[in-house]
Motif scaffolding. Structure first.
Motif, PDB file in Angstrom:
ATOM      1  N   ARG A   1       0.836  -1.200   0.000  1.00  0.00           N
ATOM      2  CA  ARG A   1       0.000   0.000   0.000  1.00  0.00           C
ATOM      3  C   ARG A   1       0.878   1.261   0.000  1.00  0.00           C
ATOM      4  NH1 ARG A   1      -4.095  -0.661   4.675  1.00  0.00           N
ATOM      5  NH2 ARG A   1      -3.382  -2.816   4.581  1.00  0.00           N
ATOM      6  N   LEU A   2       1.986   1.206   0.748  1.00  0.00           N
ATOM      7  CA  LEU A   2       2.927   2.339   0.740  1.00  0.00           C
ATOM      8  C   LEU A   2       3.464   2.567  -0.659  1.00  0.00           C
ATOM      9  CD1 LEU A   2       5.132   1.631   3.899  1.00  0.00           C
ATOM     10  CD2 LEU A   2       3.320   3.320   3.677  1.00  0.00           C
ATOM     11  N   GLN A   3       3.798   1.449  -1.335  1.00  0.00           N
ATOM     12  CA  GLN A   3       4.315   1.555  -2.701  1.00  0.00           C
ATOM     13  C   GLN A   3       3.286   2.192  -3.612  1.00  0.00           C
ATOM     14  OE1 GLN A   3       5.178  -2.654  -3.200  1.00  0.00           O
ATOM     15  NE2 GLN A   3       7.368  -2.278  -2.922  1.00  0.00           N
ATOM     16  N   ALA A   4       2.026   1.761  -3.444  1.00  0.00           N
ATOM     17  CA  ALA A   4       0.955   2.308  -4.281  1.00  0.00           C
ATOM     18  C   ALA A   4       0.781   3.800  -4.033  1.00  0.00           C
ATOM     19  CB  ALA A   4      -0.354   1.568  -3.999  1.00  0.00           C
ATOM     20  N   ASP A   5       1.064   4.238  -2.796  1.00  0.00           N
ATOM     21  CA  ASP A   5       0.968   5.664  -2.480  1.00  0.00           C
ATOM     22  C   ASP A   5       2.175   6.460  -2.952  1.00  0.00           C
ATOM     23  OD1 ASP A   5      -1.439   5.213  -1.302  1.00  0.00           O
ATOM     24  OD2 ASP A   5      -0.677   5.153   0.753  1.00  0.00           O
ATOM     25  N   GLY A   6       3.140   5.778  -3.546  1.00  0.00           N
ATOM     26  CA  GLY A   6       4.291   6.479  -4.114  1.00  0.00           C
ATOM     27  C   GLY A   6       5.473   6.641  -3.184  1.00  0.00           C
ATOM     28  N   SER A   7       5.446   5.975  -2.009  1.00  0.00           N
ATOM     29  CA  SER A   7       6.589   6.085  -1.084  1.00  0.00           C
ATOM     30  C   SER A   7       7.817   5.388  -1.667  1.00  0.00           C
ATOM     31  CB  SER A   7       6.271   5.426   0.251  1.00  0.00           C
ATOM     32  OG  SER A   7       5.128   5.979   0.812  1.00  0.00           O
ATOM     33  N   THR A   8       8.971   5.922  -1.319  1.00  0.00           N
ATOM     34  CA  THR A   8      10.225   5.251  -1.630  1.00  0.00           C
ATOM     35  C   THR A   8      10.566   4.383  -0.428  1.00  0.00           C
ATOM     36  OG1 THR A   8      10.887   7.244  -2.794  1.00  0.00           O
ATOM     37  CG2 THR A   8      12.620   5.628  -2.327  1.00  0.00           C
ATOM     38  N   ILE A   9      11.016   3.151  -0.677  1.00  0.00           N
ATOM     39  CA  ILE A   9      11.280   2.238   0.430  1.00  0.00           C
ATOM     40  C   ILE A   9      12.656   1.611   0.282  1.00  0.00           C
ATOM     41  CG2 ILE A   9      10.505   0.132   1.603  1.00  0.00           C
ATOM     42  CD1 ILE A   9       7.674   0.785   0.473  1.00  0.00           C
ATOM     43  N   LEU A  10      13.427   1.664   1.367  1.00  0.00           N
ATOM     44  CA  LEU A  10      14.667   0.907   1.409  1.00  0.00           C
ATOM     45  C   LEU A  10      14.496  -0.143   2.497  1.00  0.00           C
ATOM     46  CD1 LEU A  10      17.669   0.765   0.361  1.00  0.00           C
ATOM     47  CD2 LEU A  10      18.255   1.813   2.532  1.00  0.00           C
ATOM     48  N   LEU A  11      14.580  -1.409   2.121  1.00  0.00           N
ATOM     49  CA  LEU A  11      14.417  -2.440   3.131  1.00  0.00           C
ATOM     50  C   LEU A  11      15.586  -3.402   3.112  1.00  0.00           C
ATOM     51  CD1 LEU A  11      13.079  -5.511   2.075  1.00  0.00           C
ATOM     52  CD2 LEU A  11      11.338  -3.931   1.369  1.00  0.00           C
ATOM     53  N   THR A  12      15.855  -3.994   4.255  1.00  0.00           N
ATOM     54  CA  THR A  12      16.834  -5.071   4.298  1.00  0.00           C
ATOM     55  C   THR A  12      16.058  -6.323   4.648  1.00  0.00           C
ATOM     56  OG1 THR A  12      17.307  -5.112   6.667  1.00  0.00           O
ATOM     57  CG2 THR A  12      18.460  -3.457   5.365  1.00  0.00           C
ATOM     58  N   THR A  13      16.536  -7.445   4.164  1.00  0.00           N
ATOM     59  CA  THR A  13      15.822  -8.679   4.470  1.00  0.00           C
ATOM     60  C   THR A  13      16.723  -9.884   4.303  1.00  0.00           C
ATOM     61  OG1 THR A  13      13.859  -9.999   3.974  1.00  0.00           O
ATOM     62  CG2 THR A  13      14.907  -8.909   2.114  1.00  0.00           C
ATOM     63  N   HIS A  14      16.319 -10.955   4.965  1.00  0.00           N
ATOM     64  CA  HIS A  14      16.977 -12.249   4.789  1.00  0.00           C
ATOM     65  C   HIS A  14      16.146 -13.141   3.880  1.00  0.00           C
ATOM     66  CE1 HIS A  14      20.283 -12.051   7.460  1.00  0.00           C
ATOM     67  NE2 HIS A  14      19.560 -11.806   8.527  1.00  0.00           N
ATOM     68  N   PHE A  15      14.911 -12.686   3.644  1.00  0.00           N
ATOM     69  CA  PHE A  15      13.984 -13.564   2.926  1.00  0.00           C
ATOM     70  C   PHE A  15      13.969 -13.225   1.440  1.00  0.00           C
ATOM     71  CE2 PHE A  15      12.060 -13.009   7.217  1.00  0.00           C
ATOM     72  CZ  PHE A  15      12.332 -14.282   7.674  1.00  0.00           C
ATOM     73  N   MET A  16      14.332 -14.225   0.632  1.00  0.00           N
ATOM     74  CA  MET A  16      14.388 -14.005  -0.810  1.00  0.00           C
ATOM     75  C   MET A  16      12.995 -13.766  -1.375  1.00  0.00           C
ATOM     76  SD  MET A  16      17.524 -14.270  -1.089  1.00  0.00           S
ATOM     77  CE  MET A  16      18.468 -14.595   0.392  1.00  0.00           C
ATOM     78  N   ASP A  17      12.011 -14.490  -0.849  1.00  0.00           N
ATOM     79  CA  ASP A  17      10.655 -14.317  -1.386  1.00  0.00           C
ATOM     80  C   ASP A  17      10.166 -12.892  -1.107  1.00  0.00           C
ATOM     81  OD1 ASP A  17      10.643 -14.902   1.308  1.00  0.00           O
ATOM     82  OD2 ASP A  17       8.789 -16.071   1.259  1.00  0.00           O
TER      83      ASP A  17
END
Lengths: 302, 240
Positions: free
Chosen positions: A175-191
């Motif tokens: 939903r954040l993406q749909a609102d146009g936010s920029t997101i930087l995330l870190t993750t261990h999960f490939m999916d």
């Protein structure tokens, strides 16, 4: 086009350890960028430098065109931060924490609206220390979204969540993406990275070892892999074709190459026929991000 | 905006302290229990006029040193301080909020102690309110400074142990129930350079028990300036 994040030749050392080693990275406005890497690769350090929580030893750091240290207050009004863990008063109730945060930002959302957004309405009056791990993560996410920031940093947003909570969190992020936010995330999960990220950066030993969209990364590798009987004498095959062949898991073999050819595939299958070894699976190219990730980080660790 | 942040921050701090059972016990229940016990039994022949200001010192130590240091230490451990660093909340407002909550708690303690003494034990002090205010402020600066110095440099568990030890030590060395002049000489020498005895002096002066203050108040002022300055220099936002 003006970027959201610009890092050039960033270096950060902790004593003898180089946590970030000359890393450059750009994230465009509206993009979701996922940093992938093994533990200790430097992901959190990179994120915390961007958030203004750590200072860089050298290199250029620009976030929304601002310097995270010298323009701290102006930047903090525009970014949302979710730490990997902790960050909340142990003895405060979920709604109290969010109500406090609304005092920090002009034009903040209402605490109850945020509780509903992350599905914690029923836990509004639960003390933070009594929340489950996943509920703590969701509260932490809500704290990052109090002021509807244009840039959001999520450090392992779904760590410790059960599959249902993970999916619910992904939907909030989408939903954040749909609102146009920029997101930087870190993750261990490939999916998670495959589902959410426009682009993925794989970090190892503080360096960016690969970057691109999940599809690009998967197709960039030309490894030939096959599944057959365990313990085949593949050393023989390696010598015959002059390309490294390894049994990476029991019965799962990888021929490491960037340029697979029909001849190579024929050589491999002919050798297997010579050993009367039946193949149950044969694939050219990586099957998913996980394979790319393991290949890249293993190569670097060897 | 700053005003609202300060108000909300102070309210959160106070609420969290009052929610911690051990903090309530130490700051609100222990001092008044000591007052009622020693005031009613006259054990050790402690004069009420001597005892009440001593217990005000103990109250300030319990809130500005013990409760504040433990709360701050664990906020640092659980990365609350780090997280607040990633908001527009100015650092000084974070600490001002703690100061406001501490002062509020101290006023509550003061009212309970003085109120119980006057209403139950027939205590009739001649209070100089400005001197009382000055004493509370100096004591809060000195002990709050020590609280931040400890909680910003040690691990939370170590801070917890040290401040509880200091509470007991100041109970004996702070002129709380016994004048420090009556202590054995080496102990009296230690008590002389610590801030607690000076605070007791100041409270005895502010409540009319003594007509003047001694050098202890200068020692207190020294701590009230030096401890916060050291804390500002040495405080780190995260445990290593």
């Amino acid at each position: 086009m003006p970027g959201s994040i610009h890092l050039d030749n960033l270096t950060k050392r902790y004593g003898a350890l180089t946590a970030v080693d000359g890393l450059s990275l750009d994230v465009a406005i509206g993009e979701t960028y996922a940093l992938l890497g093994p533990n200790g690769a430097g992901k959190t350090t990179i994120v915390e430098i961007l958030e203004g929580l750590r200072t860089a030893d050298s290199g250029t750091v620009e976030v929304l065109g601002l310097n995270p240290i010298s323009d701290r207050t102006r930047l903090q009004r525009r970014i949302g931060v979710m730490l990997q863990e902790g960050g909340v008063y142990q003895g405060a109730k979920a709604r109290e924490v969010l109500a406090l945060f609304t005092a920090y930002y002009p034009g903040a959302r209402k605490a109850d609206e945020l509780l509903e957004l992350v599905g914690l309405t029923e836990q509004a009056t639960t003390l933070h220390r009594r929340l489950s791990g996943g509920e703590k993560q969701r509260l932490s996410l809500a704290m990052a979204l109090v002021h509807s920031p244009e840039l959001v940093f999520l450090d392992e947003p779904t760590a410790g969540m059960d599959p249902v909570a993970r999916r619910a969190t992904w939907e909030i992020i989408e939903r954040l993406q749909a609102d146009g936010s920029t997101i930087l995330l870190t993750t261990h999960f490939m999916d998670e990275a495959e589902r959410l990220a426009d682009r993925v950066g794989i970090v190892n030993h503080g360096k960016l070892v690969a970057e691109g969209s999940p599809t690009e990364l998967i197709h960039a590798r030309g490894d030939v892999s096959f599944v057959s009987y365990p313990n085949l004498p593949v050393q023989e095959l390696t010598e015959q074709i002059g390309i490294d062949v390894r049994e990476v898991r029991t019965g799962f073999y990888v021929v490491t190459t960037d340029a697979p050819t029909p001849v190579l595939v024929a050589q491999v299958t002919a050798w297997l026929a010579g050993h009367d070894a039946m193949i149950t699976e044969l694939r050219v190219g990586a099957g998913g991000l996980e394979e790319v990730f393991l290949a890249l980080t293993e190569e670097n660790n060897r | 905006m700053i005003g609202r942040m300060l108000f909300e921050q102070g309210r959160m701090e106070l609420r969290l302290t009052l929610r911690r059972g051990e903090a309530v016990l130490l700051t609100l229940i222990v001092p008044v229990s000591l007052l009622l016990f020693f005031g009613a039994t006259k054990l050790f022949d402690i004069e009420l006029e001597f005892l009440v200001p001593g217990l005000l010192t103990l109250s300030v130590i319990s809130s500005a040193l013990v409760a504040l240091a433990i709360a701050t230490g664990f906020e640092r451990k659980y990365m609350v301080l780090k997280r607040l660093g990633a908001t527009p909340l100015p650092r000084w407002v974070l600490f001002a909020g703690k100061a406001v909550a501490t002062l509020f708690l101290e006023i509550l303690q003061l009212l309970i102690i003085l109120g119980a003494a006057v209403l139950i034990l027939d205590y009739r002090p001649s209070v100089s309110w400005w001197a009382l205010t000055l004493a509370v402020v100096l004591g809060t600066c000195a002990f709050g400074g020590i609280a931040f110095l400890l909680s910003g440099t040690l691990r939370a568990e170590a801070t917890l142990a040290v401040v509880n030890g200091l509470f007991v030590a100041f109970f004996g060395l702070g002129g709380v129930m016994f004048a420090i002049e009556n202590l054995p000489r080496p102990l009296a020498a230690v008590a002389d350079i610590l801030p607690a005895a000076g605070l007791s002096e100041a409270f005895r002066w502010a409540t009319g028990y003594s007509d003047s203050v001694g050098h202890g108040v200068w020692v207190l002022m020294f701590w009230a300036v030096v401890a916060p300055m050291l804390a500002v220099r040495l405080f780190s936002w995260e445990e290593k």
